[in-house]
Write a protein that holds these residues in place. Structure first.
Motif, PDB file in Angstrom:
ATOM      1  N   THR A  68       0.812  -1.274   0.040  1.00 52.68           N
ATOM      2  CA  THR A  68      -0.020   0.059  -0.239  1.00 52.68           C
ATOM      3  C   THR A  68       0.656   1.270  -0.241  1.00 52.68           C
ATOM      4  OG1 THR A  68      -0.020  -0.091   2.362  1.00 52.68           O
ATOM      5  CG2 THR A  68      -1.860  -1.093   1.417  1.00 52.68           C
ATOM      6  N   GLU A  69       1.972   1.263   0.426  1.00 50.67           N
ATOM      7  CA  GLU A  69       2.841   2.514   0.419  1.00 50.67           C
ATOM      8  C   GLU A  69       3.353   2.844  -0.857  1.00 50.67           C
ATOM      9  OE1 GLU A  69       5.652   2.798   3.720  1.00 50.67           O
ATOM     10  OE2 GLU A  69       4.891   1.342   4.778  1.00 50.67           O
ATOM     11  N   PRO A  70       3.236   4.263  -0.828  1.00 48.08           N
ATOM     12  CA  PRO A  70       3.999   4.760  -2.240  1.00 48.08           C
ATOM     13  C   PRO A  70       5.653   4.428  -2.061  1.00 48.08           C
ATOM     14  CG  PRO A  70       2.712   6.186  -1.248  1.00 48.08           C
ATOM     15  CD  PRO A  70       2.618   5.210  -0.084  1.00 48.08           C
ATOM     16  N   GLY A  71       6.075   4.098  -3.382  1.00 47.42           N
ATOM     17  CA  GLY A  71       7.634   3.613  -3.516  1.00 47.42           C
ATOM     18  C   GLY A  71       7.668   2.212  -3.374  1.00 47.42           C
ATOM     19  N   SER A  72       6.527   1.643  -3.401  1.00 44.61           N
ATOM     20  CA  SER A  72       6.539  -0.071  -3.636  1.00 44.61           C
ATOM     21  C   SER A  72       6.758  -0.259  -4.954  1.00 44.61           C
ATOM     22  CB  SER A  72       5.434  -0.450  -3.014  1.00 44.61           C
ATOM     23  OG  SER A  72       5.336  -0.290  -1.486  1.00 44.61           O
ATOM     24  N   TRP A  73       7.674  -1.221  -5.333  1.00 45.00           N
ATOM     25  CA  TRP A  73       7.593  -1.635  -6.984  1.00 45.00           C
ATOM     26  C   TRP A  73       7.609  -2.868  -6.960  1.00 45.00           C
ATOM     27  CZ3 TRP A  73       9.586   1.236 -11.624  1.00 45.00           C
ATOM     28  CH2 TRP A  73       9.645   2.549 -11.023  1.00 45.00           C
ATOM     29  N   LEU A  74       7.133  -3.498  -8.312  1.00 42.66           N
ATOM     30  CA  LEU A  74       7.220  -4.855  -8.396  1.00 42.66           C
ATOM     31  C   LEU A  74       8.026  -4.928 -10.103  1.00 42.66           C
ATOM     32  CD1 LEU A  74       3.267  -5.703  -8.376  1.00 42.66           C
ATOM     33  CD2 LEU A  74       5.065  -6.158  -6.672  1.00 42.66           C
ATOM     34  N   LYS A  75       8.790  -5.943 -10.121  1.00 40.73           N
ATOM     35  CA  LYS A  75       9.480  -6.274 -11.222  1.00 40.73           C
ATOM     36  C   LYS A  75       9.163  -7.853 -11.502  1.00 40.73           C
ATOM     37  CE  LYS A  75      12.265  -2.888 -12.100  1.00 40.73           C
ATOM     38  NZ  LYS A  75      12.715  -2.148 -13.535  1.00 40.73           N
ATOM     39  N   THR A  92       1.207   2.040 -11.301  1.00 39.67           N
ATOM     40  CA  THR A  92       1.504   2.453 -12.912  1.00 39.67           C
ATOM     41  C   THR A  92       2.550   1.529 -13.543  1.00 39.67           C
ATOM     42  OG1 THR A  92       1.604   4.735 -11.724  1.00 39.67           O
ATOM     43  CG2 THR A  92       2.959   4.431 -13.737  1.00 39.67           C
ATOM     44  N   ILE A  93       2.071   1.208 -14.521  1.00 30.60           N
ATOM     45  CA  ILE A  93       2.946   0.176 -15.496  1.00 30.60           C
ATOM     46  C   ILE A  93       4.273   0.794 -16.268  1.00 30.60           C
ATOM     47  CG2 ILE A  93       2.737  -1.692 -17.085  1.00 30.60           C
ATOM     48  CD1 ILE A  93       1.359  -2.394 -14.656  1.00 30.60           C
ATOM     49  N   GLY A  94       4.960   0.526 -16.134  1.00 32.46           N
ATOM     50  CA  GLY A  94       6.362   0.887 -17.066  1.00 32.46           C
ATOM     51  C   GLY A  94       6.348   0.589 -18.184  1.00 32.46           C
ATOM     52  N   ALA A  95       7.291   1.064 -19.362  1.00 33.02           N
ATOM     53  CA  ALA A  95       7.638   0.669 -20.465  1.00 33.02           C
ATOM     54  C   ALA A  95       8.101  -0.733 -20.314  1.00 33.02           C
ATOM     55  CB  ALA A  95       8.434   1.554 -21.052  1.00 33.02           C
ATOM     56  N   PRO A  96       8.006  -1.787 -21.705  1.00 35.03           N
ATOM     57  CA  PRO A  96       8.797  -2.871 -21.511  1.00 35.03           C
ATOM     58  C   PRO A  96      10.180  -2.794 -21.201  1.00 35.03           C
ATOM     59  CG  PRO A  96       7.003  -2.498 -23.524  1.00 35.03           C
ATOM     60  CD  PRO A  96       7.396  -1.139 -22.851  1.00 35.03           C
ATOM     61  N   ALA A 187      27.180 -13.027 -17.676  1.00 34.34           N
ATOM     62  CA  ALA A 187      26.637 -11.808 -17.346  1.00 34.34           C
ATOM     63  C   ALA A 187      24.990 -11.730 -17.669  1.00 34.34           C
ATOM     64  CB  ALA A 187      27.220 -10.809 -18.101  1.00 34.34           C
ATOM     65  N   VAL A 188      24.319 -10.826 -16.703  1.00 33.31           N
ATOM     66  CA  VAL A 188      23.042 -10.640 -16.793  1.00 33.31           C
ATOM     67  C   VAL A 188      22.608  -9.097 -16.709  1.00 33.31           C
ATOM     68  CG1 VAL A 188      20.888 -11.015 -15.688  1.00 33.31           C
ATOM     69  CG2 VAL A 188      22.635 -12.782 -15.377  1.00 33.31           C
ATOM     70  N   LEU A 189      21.407  -8.747 -17.487  1.00 31.91           N
ATOM     71  CA  LEU A 189      21.089  -7.340 -17.341  1.00 31.91           C
ATOM     72  C   LEU A 189      19.806  -7.300 -17.635  1.00 31.91           C
ATOM     73  CD1 LEU A 189      20.638  -6.378 -20.499  1.00 31.91           C
ATOM     74  CD2 LEU A 189      23.081  -5.854 -20.716  1.00 31.91           C
ATOM     75  N   VAL A 190      19.123  -6.221 -17.218  1.00 27.01           N
ATOM     76  CA  VAL A 190      17.780  -5.835 -17.881  1.00 27.01           C
ATOM     77  C   VAL A 190      17.698  -4.498 -18.535  1.00 27.01           C
ATOM     78  CG1 VAL A 190      15.472  -5.049 -17.009  1.00 27.01           C
ATOM     79  CG2 VAL A 190      16.704  -6.572 -15.783  1.00 27.01           C
ATOM     80  N   ALA A 191      17.367  -4.982 -19.867  1.00 24.39           N
ATOM     81  CA  ALA A 191      17.396  -3.879 -20.990  1.00 24.39           C
ATOM     82  C   ALA A 191      16.012  -3.170 -21.162  1.00 24.39           C
ATOM     83  CB  ALA A 191      17.829  -4.597 -22.303  1.00 24.39           C
ATOM     84  N   THR A 192      16.076  -1.872 -21.522  1.00 27.61           N
ATOM     85  CA  THR A 192      14.836  -1.245 -21.823  1.00 27.61           C
ATOM     86  C   THR A 192      14.849  -1.458 -23.714  1.00 27.61           C
ATOM     87  OG1 THR A 192      16.403   0.763 -22.761  1.00 27.61           O
ATOM     88  CG2 THR A 192      15.527   0.899 -20.376  1.00 27.61           C
ATOM     89  N   GLU A 193      13.369  -0.910 -23.981  1.00 27.30           N
ATOM     90  CA  GLU A 193      13.316  -1.207 -25.364  1.00 27.30           C
ATOM     91  C   GLU A 193      14.430  -0.501 -26.084  1.00 27.30           C
ATOM     92  OE1 GLU A 193      10.935  -3.178 -27.902  1.00 27.30           O
ATOM     93  OE2 GLU A 193       9.664  -2.526 -26.128  1.00 27.30           O
ATOM     94  N   ALA A 194      14.872   0.670 -25.891  1.00 26.57           N
ATOM     95  CA  ALA A 194      15.685   1.446 -26.616  1.00 26.57           C
ATOM     96  C   ALA A 194      17.147   0.468 -26.532  1.00 26.57           C
ATOM     97  CB  ALA A 194      15.996   2.832 -25.956  1.00 26.57           C
ATOM     98  N   PRO A 209      10.438 -11.518 -20.658  1.00 25.88           N
ATOM     99  CA  PRO A 209       9.958  -9.914 -20.616  1.00 25.88           C
ATOM    100  C   PRO A 209       9.920  -9.559 -19.214  1.00 25.88           C
ATOM    101  CG  PRO A 209       8.298 -11.401 -21.242  1.00 25.88           C
ATOM    102  CD  PRO A 209       9.427 -12.052 -21.190  1.00 25.88           C
ATOM    103  N   ILE A 210      10.297  -8.246 -18.892  1.00 25.66           N
ATOM    104  CA  ILE A 210      10.151  -7.856 -17.478  1.00 25.66           C
ATOM    105  C   ILE A 210       9.058  -6.831 -17.481  1.00 25.66           C
ATOM    106  CG2 ILE A 210      11.090  -6.619 -15.463  1.00 25.66           C
ATOM    107  CD1 ILE A 210      12.025  -9.351 -15.461  1.00 25.66           C
ATOM    108  N   THR A 211       8.097  -6.882 -16.626  1.00 27.38           N
ATOM    109  CA  THR A 211       7.172  -5.775 -16.608  1.00 27.38           C
ATOM    110  C   THR A 211       7.205  -5.169 -15.063  1.00 27.38           C
ATOM    111  OG1 THR A 211       5.244  -6.833 -17.605  1.00 27.38           O
ATOM    112  CG2 THR A 211       4.523  -5.351 -16.280  1.00 27.38           C
TER     113      THR A 211
END
Length: 217
Positions: A68-75, A92-96, A187-194, A209-211
């Motif tokens: 319930t607290e602002p600043g809580s994130w899901l990946k 709020t859903i972020g970009a892919p 190695a591992v990373l999480v990439a943006t669409e760009a 994919p990561i949401t």
């Protein structure tokens, strides 16, 4: 063996585990905490208080219901079309984004183009690469955190005035070299669409994919 109580494959569990621990090391947060649906990282920032990394979309609804607290994130490992229906309008859903991996030790070194140099700085197991012009102007940067045999690439960025000059490749090459020198084999990373196209050209593979979703203030 870790029991995440999800149908995630051993491969997914390993890649996510590498990413979570390396990300925490890169960002200087407390160690991740294993939970039944994945991991929790207590980031501690006003706009990013806590991060839950979930291994499959079915965990998103139950986990979100307890936040319930602002600043809580899901990946979440899964596409937005599978995650969004489980979340209320408060989220709020972020970009892919894309969880990616590669095996190290198979790449050629990429040197900077004329009038650019690359330098590295290390603090423990965290290593930064910065590309600058001959005059010292910032051009591009990235970071790698090495934990055991795994490395996590983080915060890769090219300055707007220096894009399309191959500097992203230079940064990735230098970070991979540093990681290999310190014993990492993957190695591992999480990439943006760009960034997706660049990493695929460099031989990285999409694992999931990561949401991303968060509760705004």
């Amino acid at each position: 063996m870790i029991d995440f109580r999800t149908p995630a494959s051993p491969r997914t569990i390993q890649v996510v585990t590498d990413w979570v621990w390396g990300w925490a090391l890169s960002r200087g947060t407390p160690d991740p905490v294993q939970e039944p649906d994945g991991y929790r990282i207590d980031v501690g920032l006003p706009e990013h208080r806590v991060r839950h990394v979930l291994l499959e979309p079915g965990s998103a609804g139950p986990r979100a219901a307890g936040l319930t607290e602002p600043g809580s994130w899901l990946k979440v490992c899964g596409s937005a079309e599978h995650v969004r229906p489980a979340l209320s309008s408060r989220w709020t859903i972020g970009a892919p984004e894309y969880l990616m991996s590669t095996e190290l030790g198979t790449r050629q070194t990429i040197t900077p183009p004329d009038h650019y140099t690359v330098e590295t700085h290390s603090t423990g197991d965290v290593h930064d690469a910065v590309v600058r012009t001959d005059g010292g102007e910032f051009a591009a940067k990235g970071r790698v955190a090495v934990r055991g045999s795994a490395a996590v690439i983080d915060v890769v960025e090219t300055g707007p005035a220096h894009r399309r000059r191959g500097l992203g490749r230079v940064v990735m090459s230098e970070l991979s070299r540093v990681a290999e020198d310190r014993g990492a084999v993957r190695a591992v990373l999480v990439a943006t669409e760009a960034g997706l196209a660049l990493y695929e050209k460099l031989g990285w593979t999409v694992e999931s994919p990561i949401t991303a979703a968060h509760l705004a203030a």
